[in-house]
Structures are given as structure tokens and as C-alpha cells.
Scaffold this motif. Structure first.
Motif, mmCIF file in Angstrom:
data_model
loop_
_atom_site.group_PDB
_atom_site.id
_atom_site.type_symbol
_atom_site.label_atom_id
_atom_site.label_comp_id
_atom_site.label_asym_id
_atom_site.label_seq_id
_atom_site.Cartn_x
_atom_site.Cartn_y
_atom_site.Cartn_z
ATOM 1 N N ASP A 422 0.851 -1.178 0.000
ATOM 2 C CA ASP A 422 0.000 0.000 0.000
ATOM 3 C C ASP A 422 0.886 1.227 0.000
ATOM 4 O OD1 ASP A 422 -2.022 -1.780 0.224
ATOM 5 O OD2 ASP A 422 -2.283 -1.517 2.374
ATOM 6 N N ILE A 423 0.722 2.066 -0.984
ATOM 7 C CA ILE A 423 1.673 3.168 -1.036
ATOM 8 C C ILE A 423 1.038 4.546 -0.948
ATOM 9 C CG2 ILE A 423 3.612 2.009 -2.147
ATOM 10 C CD1 ILE A 423 2.491 3.003 -4.802
ATOM 11 N N ALA A 424 -0.245 4.676 -1.165
ATOM 12 C CA ALA A 424 -0.827 6.009 -1.020
ATOM 13 C C ALA A 424 -2.302 5.902 -0.650
ATOM 14 C CB ALA A 424 -0.667 6.801 -2.316
ATOM 15 N N PHE A 425 -2.739 6.901 0.066
ATOM 16 C CA PHE A 425 -4.142 6.959 0.448
ATOM 17 C C PHE A 425 -4.803 8.153 -0.213
ATOM 18 C CE2 PHE A 425 -2.253 4.554 3.804
ATOM 19 C CZ PHE A 425 -3.234 3.662 4.194
ATOM 20 N N GLY A 426 -6.072 8.043 -0.470
ATOM 21 C CA GLY A 426 -6.806 9.176 -1.000
ATOM 22 C C GLY A 426 -8.220 8.755 -1.295
ATOM 23 N N ALA A 427 -8.825 9.426 -2.260
ATOM 24 C CA ALA A 427 -10.165 9.050 -2.685
ATOM 25 C C ALA A 427 -10.183 9.048 -4.207
ATOM 26 C CB ALA A 427 -11.185 10.032 -2.136
ATOM 27 N N LEU A 428 -11.048 8.250 -4.766
ATOM 28 C CA LEU A 428 -11.221 8.262 -6.224
ATOM 29 C C LEU A 428 -12.433 9.122 -6.540
ATOM 30 C CD1 LEU A 428 -10.554 4.584 -7.282
ATOM 31 C CD2 LEU A 428 -9.199 6.606 -7.824
ATOM 32 N N GLN A 429 -12.142 10.222 -7.200
ATOM 33 C CA GLN A 429 -13.174 11.234 -7.332
ATOM 34 C C GLN A 429 -13.488 11.518 -8.798
ATOM 35 O OE1 GLN A 429 -12.213 14.711 -5.070
ATOM 36 N NE2 GLN A 429 -14.075 15.810 -5.671
ATOM 37 N N GLN A 430 -14.768 11.687 -9.086
ATOM 38 C CA GLN A 430 -15.169 12.149 -10.409
ATOM 39 C C GLN A 430 -16.228 13.206 -10.197
ATOM 40 O OE1 GLN A 430 -17.424 9.514 -13.136
ATOM 41 N NE2 GLN A 430 -15.795 9.967 -14.588
ATOM 42 N N GLY A 431 -15.903 14.438 -10.558
ATOM 43 C CA GLY A 431 -16.809 15.533 -10.235
ATOM 44 C C GLY A 431 -16.970 15.611 -8.739
ATOM 45 N N GLY A 432 -18.195 15.633 -8.291
ATOM 46 C CA GLY A 432 -18.431 15.716 -6.837
ATOM 47 C C GLY A 432 -18.603 14.350 -6.196
ATOM 48 N N TYR A 449 -20.737 7.947 -4.360
ATOM 49 C CA TYR A 449 -21.497 8.734 -3.407
ATOM 50 C C TYR A 449 -20.839 10.102 -3.335
ATOM 51 C CZ TYR A 449 -24.389 9.523 0.756
ATOM 52 O OH TYR A 449 -25.322 9.996 1.641
ATOM 53 N N GLU A 450 -21.594 11.088 -2.977
ATOM 54 C CA GLU A 450 -21.057 12.441 -2.864
ATOM 55 C C GLU A 450 -19.799 12.448 -1.972
ATOM 56 O OE1 GLU A 450 -22.778 16.638 -1.269
ATOM 57 O OE2 GLU A 450 -24.250 15.132 -1.916
ATOM 58 N N CYS A 451 -18.736 13.090 -2.414
ATOM 59 C CA CYS A 451 -17.495 13.085 -1.622
ATOM 60 C C CYS A 451 -17.707 13.815 -0.299
ATOM 61 C CB CYS A 451 -16.369 13.796 -2.384
ATOM 62 S SG CYS A 451 -15.864 12.906 -3.865
ATOM 63 N N ASN A 453 -15.004 13.688 2.098
ATOM 64 C CA ASN A 453 -13.638 13.957 2.586
ATOM 65 C C ASN A 453 -13.404 13.553 4.030
ATOM 66 O OD1 ASN A 453 -12.905 15.138 0.103
ATOM 67 N ND2 ASN A 453 -13.946 17.026 0.734
ATOM 68 N N ALA A 454 -14.143 12.584 4.520
ATOM 69 C CA ALA A 454 -13.946 12.153 5.909
ATOM 70 C C ALA A 454 -13.363 10.750 5.964
ATOM 71 C CB ALA A 454 -15.269 12.219 6.660
ATOM 72 N N GLY A 455 -12.871 10.270 4.842
ATOM 73 C CA GLY A 455 -12.275 8.935 4.865
ATOM 74 C C GLY A 455 -13.349 7.873 4.891
ATOM 75 N N GLY A 456 -13.207 6.969 5.853
ATOM 76 C CA GLY A 456 -14.229 5.943 6.043
ATOM 77 C C GLY A 456 -14.465 5.122 4.793
ATOM 78 N N ASN A 457 -15.694 5.131 4.349
ATOM 79 C CA ASN A 457 -16.089 4.331 3.186
ATOM 80 C C ASN A 457 -15.390 4.771 1.909
ATOM 81 O OD1 ASN A 457 -17.802 3.034 4.858
ATOM 82 N ND2 ASN A 457 -19.669 4.015 4.115
ATOM 83 N N GLN A 458 -14.790 5.942 1.925
ATOM 84 C CA GLN A 458 -14.223 6.467 0.678
ATOM 85 C C GLN A 458 -12.694 6.450 0.648
ATOM 86 O OE1 GLN A 458 -16.073 10.291 0.054
ATOM 87 N NE2 GLN A 458 -18.081 9.368 -0.344
#
Ligand SMILES: [Mn+2]
Length: 490
Positions: A422-432, A449-451, A453-458
């Protein structure tokens, strides 16, 4: 009553003018007039309530402390819930004598062991907030009863603003006991630091306020610290049953650990580790984490390592923080099997958490000590982000402490790191919208789902530039990874 008041004001006046000896003189005169027991009672109540603030040297041996008078003032009344105040059965606790016998739960080898005769004395620091009087008293008495007198310089009780100041103040009459009272609620960490700052012995012993020390509990702990000041040592913590107050020996095959939610847990030693100990079952056990309340540490080393995080509130997370700090900054943590102390384990906290819960403390520990591995924690506990922690980072630099990676590899190899690649954390985002597990764990279904930015499921992990995983861990101790095979085009 008028008789009592008469003696009280007389003694108080004479003491104020002439000092302590008059008090005893007055008492001894009356001794000829009334039966001995009544006089002792009068002396006791005078001494603690009116004289002690004026005369410092009025102390009694713990054997002479009037348990019934002290505990009797706060008994559970008929019809009241015995668990209401302390979340343990106070009726059962109140029934016990302050010096009740507990079974010697040590390994046989410990009974024949000789401890070094030249050991440093210790200041025992006990902090409490609204503790049941019987439990607090037993803690104090067990320290005095089960330790060689020359090894306990003093017992410092830090009353963290309990509702009734007398809970602590009355115990100040017992030999060696000093009582400090906070004038507002400070929480465990600042209270302990206050106690440690007031300590006059070279070694600090921290105890919870509902403990009972077992035979020769202190010598083996002090011996390890005397040999090497960077050792922070704790006893095996036996279990005092919260319902019936039976004292039960705990397994000697446990170490302290945690999962990525950073909640303390006991780890059973692996088969190999247990085998390796068969030859010397009472050898110290290196432990990645201390359980919390009970440990012994050199005072200078405690100060050098930055005491406690003074920005931590109330309770929780502090054992994590001090454990990381000790290991990463050059010390070590050990459980000493020949030392045993009973502790009342509870399912609930008996007190409120003003200003939030223990997670604030855990976040501070994670931010300072876990480097990039803190992301595993944030993935597990998404609400935990963004707390100030500035001065602790400077301290970490000043002490040139090792990175968390070193701790994981050398101290806690048993902890499964979600994936080495595992080398990086973030979110996969498209638009909002963000890729989201939508709370699914095992079936592999993901969605958008709407981003937030609190981590968790995203939380998405980028692995080896070819694979993206969404992580989730709401269950207690398992990581569930939903892996999405991705063509990485950029
Ligand atoms: Mn406790």
C-alpha cells in the motif's frame, strides 16, 4: 456533641498557639476519663477534621485508621443501585476489610527469588475522581502493607476534583499519604503529571485508584528500573471481579497490543513465544503497549521523555501515546511476571467526559507517533482528523525518536499492516462523487457517493500503481479490503 465541640475548640486553640504536642496531651488527659475506644474515635475525628490543617505531623499507621468511620459515610443506601456511582458493585467493595487477604498468584519460581537489597525508593502516585472510598482505601493500604517500608517514600493521592473533598482529605491522616486536590477537573494525564512533579523519590509508581497489590509486587519492578533507567515496567494485572470483588490471577502469557482502531487489547503470546519462555517463565516480557494505569518509571526519565501529553483530556489514548514514545525514543516496556497487582476491570466508565471522548487523545498520539501509518487509523476511525499537536512533534525531533516503521518491525511484528505494498491513500473522485464502499464489506459491491472527505467508506489505497483498494474496518479487529482492479492510465 457539646463535649466534642469543647475538646475540638480547645485543641484547635492550643495547637494554633503552641504546636502539635498539646493535642496529644489533651487527648491523653481525657484518656483517663473515658474509655479508650471512645477517645480514639474523638482523636481521629478531631485530628482529621480540625487539627490536620494546622499540624502537619499528626499521622496514624494504616492499622489505626478507622475504616468504618471513613467508608461508613458513603455506603449505598437500601434501594439505591450499587453500580450507580462507580460502575462496579460498591456494596461488595464496602464489605471488605481494607487489608483483606488476596491469593498469592505468582509463579512458584517467584517465591524463592531474592531481590536486590539496594533498591531506589518510589513515590506512588494515585489519581482519582469520585472513587468509592473502600476501593481507594484498599489501594492505599495494600501499597503500605505489601511493600517494604523503605521502598515507599510516599503515596501521593491526586484528587481530580471529586465531588467530596473529604474522600481524599481524610486519607491524608495515614502515614506517608500526601493529598493534592485539583481545583477543577484536569483529567488523568495532567493529574498524574501534578503528582509526579510533587514526588520526592527517584522512581515513580503509577497506580489506578481501585487496585490491590500482591505480595512483593514492588521489588521486582524497582529492580528492573534500577538496572536500566530506560525500562518502563508494569506488573501482571490480576482481575478483581467488578461484581463480587473476588481476586483472580490473570494469565502470564499476555502482552499489550492494539488494532488499527488503536484500542488497547491483550494479545495471547504465540506458540513459539510461549515455548521460548518455558525455560524461564518469570523472565520479563517485552510488550508493545502498556495497559494504562499501572507502571513504574524512573522520575528523571519520565521528565526527559516529556512526561505526558498535557493537552490530553480525561482518559484514554495516554497509554498508547506513552508506549509509542518510550519504544520509539530509545526505552522499552516490560511486564514483570513476579509482580502482580489486582485491578477492578469495568465495562463502562463511571464518569463523564467533559469536552469530548477519548478519541481526541488517540488522534494526538497517532499524529505525533505513527507517521504515514496514521492513515490506517483514520481509515478505521474516520471521525478522527485534524487535532493540534505541535509541541509534541518538536519533542520527538529533539529526542531523535525512531519512526513508526521501526516500531512495527521490531516491537510489534504481530500487528498485521494492511498491505506492505500500500503506497498512497486518498479518494477516487469524479466531479463531486467519490468511489464508496456504501457500507458493503464482503460482497465486493461498490458505488459512488457524494465526496465527504472524511475517509471511512471512501478511503482508497493505491497499490503498486496497478491496483486500487477501498478499505473499511468497522468491525473490531478485521480489515476488509474491497479490491478494484484498475488500469492505471496516467
Ligand atoms: Mn482502572
Amino acid at each position: 456533641h457539646s463535649f466534642l465541640r469543647h475538646i475540638s475548640s480547645l485543641c484547635e486553640g492550643l495547637n494554633f498557639i503552641f504546636g502539635g504536642s498539646f493535642y496529644f496531651w489533651i487527648c491523653s488527659v481525657y484518656l483517663t476519663l473515658i474509655s479508650e475506644r471512645v477517645v480514639l474515635r474523638i482523636c481521629f475525628s478531631l485530628n482529621t477534621q480540625t487539627i490536620c490543617p494546622l499540624v502537619r505531623q499528626c499521622k496514624v499507621r494504616w492499622q489505626d485508621f478507622d475504616q468504618d468511620l471513613y467508608v461508613g459515610a458513603t455506603v449505598v443506601r437500601p434501594g439505591q443501585d450499587p453500580y450507580a456511582r462507580n460502575k462496579f458493585n460498591q456494596v461488595e467493595s464496602d464489605k471488605l476489610r481494607m487489608d483483606r487477604a488476596v491469593p498469592d498468584t505468582r509463579h512458584d519460581h517467584c517465591r524463592h527469588k531474592q531481590w536486590k537489597s539496594e533498591l531506589p525508593a518510589s513515590s506512588v502516585v494515585i489519581t482519582f475522581h469520585n472513587e468509592a472510598r473502600s476501593a481507594l482505601l484498599r489501594t492505599v493500604v495494600s501499597v503500605l502493607k505489601k511493600s517494604p517500608p523503605y521502598l515507599v517514600k510516599e503515596i501521593i493521592l491526586v484528587d481530580d476534583y471529586s465531588d467530596n473533598p473529604e474522600d481524599g482529605a481524610l486519607l491524608g491522616k495515614i502515614e506517608k499519604v500526601r493529598v493534592l486536590r485539583n481545583d477543577r477537573r484536569e483529567g488523568l494525564m495532567r493529574s498524574r503529571v501534578r503528582g509526579a512533579d510533587a514526588a520526592t523519590a527517584p522512581v515513580l509508581t503509577f497506580l489506578d485508584s481501585h487496585c490491590e497489590c500482591n505480595d512483593h509486587w514492588l521489588e521486582p519492578l524497582l529492580e528492573r528500573v534500577a538496572e536500566d533507567k530506560t525500562r518502563v515496567v508494569s506488573p501482571i494485572i490480576d482481575v478483581i471481579n467488578m461484581d463480587n470483588f473476588q481476586y483472580v490471577g490473570a494469565s502470564a502469557d499476555l502482552k499489550g497490543g492494539f488494532d488499527w482502531n488503536l484500542v488497547f487489547k491483550w494479545d495471547y503470546m504465540t506458540l513459539d513465544q510461549r515455548r521460548a519462555r518455558q525455560g524461564n517463565p518469570i523472565a520479563p516480557i517485552k510488550t508493545p503497549m502498556i495497559a494504562g494505569g499501572l507502571f513504574v518509571m524512573d522520575k528523571e526519565y519520565f521528565e526527559l521523555l516529556g512526561k505526558y501529553d498535557m493537552m490530553m483530556d480525561v482518559w484514554g489514548g495516554e497509554n498508547l501515546e506513552i508506549s509509542f514514545r518510550v519504544w520509539q525514543c530509545g526505552g522499552s516496556l516490560e511486564i514483570i511476571p513476579c509482580s502482580r497487582v489486582g485491578h477492578v476491570f469495568r465495562k463502562q466508565h463511571p464518569y463523564t467526559f467533559p469536552g469530548g471522548s477519548g478519541t481526541v487523545n488517540t488522534r494526538r498520539a497517532a499524529e505525533v507517533w505513527m507517521d504515514e501509518y496514521k492513515n490506517f487509523y483514520y481509515a478505521a476511525v474516520p471521525s478522527a482528523r485534524n487535532v493540534p499537536y505541535g509541541n509534541r512533534l518538536e519533542m520527538k525531533k529533539r529526542l531523535s525518536c525512531k519512526p513508526f516503521k521501526w516500531y512495527l518491525e521490531n516491537v510489534y511484528p504481530e500487528l498485521r499492516v494492511p498491505d506492505h505494498q500500500d503506497i498512497a491513500f486518498g479518494a477516487l473522485q469524479q466531479g463531486g462523487n467519490c468511489l464508496d464502499t456504501l457500507g458493503h464489506f464482503a460482497d465486493g459491491v461498490v458505488g459512488v457517493y457524494e465526496c465527504h472527505n472524511a475517509g471511512g467508506n471512501q478511503v482508497a489505497l493505491l497499490r503498486q500503481h496497478t491496483q486500487v483498494s477501498l478499505l473499511n474496518t468497522y468491525s473490531e479487529d478485521t480489515w476488509v479490503a474491497l479490491t478494484v482492479r484498475a488500469q492505471w492510465v496516467c
